[in-house]
Design a protein around this motif. Sequence first.
Motif, PDB file in Angstrom:
ATOM      1  N   ALA A 552       0.828  -1.207   0.000  1.00  0.00           N
ATOM      2  CA  ALA A 552       0.000   0.000   0.000  1.00  0.00           C
ATOM      3  C   ALA A 552       0.863   1.257   0.000  1.00  0.00           C
ATOM      4  O   ALA A 552       0.460   2.302   0.489  1.00  0.00           O
ATOM      5  N   VAL A 553       2.076   1.129  -0.563  1.00  0.00           N
ATOM      6  CA  VAL A 553       2.981   2.282  -0.642  1.00  0.00           C
ATOM      7  C   VAL A 553       2.541   3.176  -1.794  1.00  0.00           C
ATOM      8  O   VAL A 553       2.308   2.699  -2.908  1.00  0.00           O
ATOM      9  N   LYS A 559      -0.200   3.701 -10.761  1.00  0.00           N
ATOM     10  CA  LYS A 559      -1.500   4.070 -11.342  1.00  0.00           C
ATOM     11  C   LYS A 559      -2.594   3.119 -10.852  1.00  0.00           C
ATOM     12  O   LYS A 559      -3.445   2.672 -11.616  1.00  0.00           O
ATOM     13  N   LYS A 560      -2.589   2.821  -9.559  1.00  0.00           N
ATOM     14  CA  LYS A 560      -3.561   1.872  -9.005  1.00  0.00           C
ATOM     15  C   LYS A 560      -4.344   2.503  -7.861  1.00  0.00           C
ATOM     16  O   LYS A 560      -4.247   2.067  -6.712  1.00  0.00           O
ATOM     17  N   PRO A 561      -5.135   3.515  -8.137  1.00  0.00           N
ATOM     18  CA  PRO A 561      -5.888   4.153  -7.049  1.00  0.00           C
ATOM     19  C   PRO A 561      -6.887   3.220  -6.380  1.00  0.00           C
ATOM     20  O   PRO A 561      -7.146   3.322  -5.186  1.00  0.00           O
ATOM     21  N   LEU A 562      -7.454   2.279  -7.151  1.00  0.00           N
ATOM     22  CA  LEU A 562      -8.423   1.355  -6.565  1.00  0.00           C
ATOM     23  C   LEU A 562      -7.750   0.426  -5.559  1.00  0.00           C
ATOM     24  O   LEU A 562      -8.332   0.065  -4.538  1.00  0.00           O
ATOM     25  N   ALA A 567      -6.748  -0.803   0.331  1.00  0.00           N
ATOM     26  CA  ALA A 567      -5.903  -0.796   1.523  1.00  0.00           C
ATOM     27  C   ALA A 567      -6.575  -0.032   2.661  1.00  0.00           C
ATOM     28  O   ALA A 567      -6.495  -0.435   3.824  1.00  0.00           O
ATOM     29  N   ASP A 568      -7.246   1.067   2.333  1.00  0.00           N
ATOM     30  CA  ASP A 568      -7.976   1.810   3.358  1.00  0.00           C
ATOM     31  C   ASP A 568      -9.088   0.952   3.958  1.00  0.00           C
ATOM     32  O   ASP A 568      -9.305   0.929   5.172  1.00  0.00           O
TER      33      ASP A 568
END
Length: 664
Positions: A552-553, A559-562, A567-568
């Motif tokens: 989750a760095v 380019k992986k916002p999803l 991770a949140d």
Amino acid sequence: MSAKQAETVVENGTEIFIPLSKLKKSPKNARKMPHGEAAIEALAGSIAAKGMLQNLVVEPEVDADGAETGFYLVTVGEGRRQAQALRAKRKQIKKSEPIRCVLDVANDPREISLDENVTRTEMHPADQFAVFTYLAEEKGYGAEEIAARFGVTAHIVRQRLRLGSVSPKLMQVYRDGDLTLDQLMAFAITGDHARQEDAFERLIHNREPYAIRRLLTETNVPARDRRARFVGLETYDAAGGMILRDLFSDDQGGYLEDAALLDRLTKERLENAAAELCEYEGWKWAEAHLDYPHSHGLRRLYPSAVDLSPEDIAAYEAAQAAYDALTTQFEGVEELPDDIDERFGELEAEIERINARREAYDPDVISRCGAFVILNHDGTLRIERGFVRREDEHLHPASPVTDADDAEGRSGMGDADGGSLSIGWNDEAATGKPLSDLLVRDLTAYRTLGLRLALGEQPDVALIAVIQAMVAQTFYHQATSCLDIRLTSAALAAHAEGIEDTAAARALADRHDRWAAQLPESPSDLWRFVVELDHDSRMALFAHCAALTVFAVRVPWDKKPLALATADTLATVLAFDMSQYWTPTARSYFGRVAKDHIIAAVSEAVGPEAANRIAGMKKAPMADAAEQLVAGTGWLPRIIAGPASVDVSAGGMTDDEGRAVDNA
């Protein structure tokens, strides 16, 4: 006035010598704030070395009836009077020492007292630096001697001498008002005028002292660097290395100028440690690395449990009993006596020494395996043992699968070479004629289809198969499963310096090592191992392998916002408290952000009043103050503090008022 008094009248403006004991502070002196101790010390040192260069101005003291008391009030020069009084207190002069004074009964005492303090022009600091340099270079005075002559510390003298050695070109810029004293002090980190002037020319917009120091030390290595701590400044110095020291800031030991020499010394010491590991412990090989190579893809073997000798058991029980007795005796004592504290340390070391003997590597493992010798983030040596190179692998032939094995669901798994354990399709051996590649692909495709359908109907077996595939990749670095599951565990050291030395990283490594020590040596035995685990242990192993794949760095190129949103969600479902794993300090956070961020953090964690108290500080002290203020509050930067709560049953995320939040 009596005839006797008339005979002793001294004309106004006359220079007279008055015993020190007859001089008093004038109540009419304009200076109401007392002189500081440092100022009096400086005056005393100066007078001791050069005499009193300026006289005092005094007026006679009179009583209520207007009669002279025989004492004199010091109107001008109270600091010099106090300096002489300090010298008398130290027995350097007598209390009756005659002090040169000028009698003034014509001028207003308050006015001339004010006049001395406001009409004189202070010397430019650059002129002071030049004179200190003259005293050192022309008259041969050392820092201690100059310090004594001016009543200051030797460290202050060295600072002024360092400032006096700044390039004349930059000194003139300072005289002209285009450089501040703080900027000049930053340039003084080196005595090389060419480097100073080059750095000055390279400054464009940012002339902050830290930017100047950074330019002047960009090719140097800070003494706090792990290589410098590992080698030691004394060893570096003995090898001919030069150390650059900043007299104007806490440089934590200075800057090492010869980076190539430091690298050579570091490499030599690491390689010596690796050679000793092979010589004294018997490992087949040992490699020295500055950073942990993360096993180079090699499989790792772990020590096995061994029984302690009767002597060790007796020694362990005695040490543990003594430790428990001391613990009971001093329970509740806030501060232990030194001898008791030392005894606790001895017992802990003895218990740890004996516990280390409970595990040992098999001689066969040592003879064919090796170790990595690594430099830790904190400058200490780290040794990782038990790695086996592929040419040294001992491959165990697969045992035939029995009917009982099939009944337990153990069939169909590949061995360490990827060959079949139980399929039995060896048509070439039966007929002497191999099947065509096209037909083999056709037939095995149908088999794969059947396996997919059947496995999907048996969740328990599917879980075992997934765990076996994950464990094989995690611990054996081999694809020993027909399940095409790919695990990636990215190293975090490249993203956060020193993260591998934290308590959380050590806990994760310990958990990994505990599992690794239980696994069979050959991956061909892994399926049976997973099947024979009880349910809780199997799920714990599954969770460990899955956890190592979390990434989750946030990196600029990602380019992986999803994925980050997931991770949140994961953090919230886990009731994850980041404050247990990370604490904001001057080094980890406050020293790396702008002052506005520091003030905002303190305001959030403690309150606006606390933030206002540190708002006027410089960056470094502000960061240190923020660390102290925020400590224990649980405050975290919003980027890692965590999202809103998650309703697990609904599979979604909600805010504090229960409204749905889109986590995409």
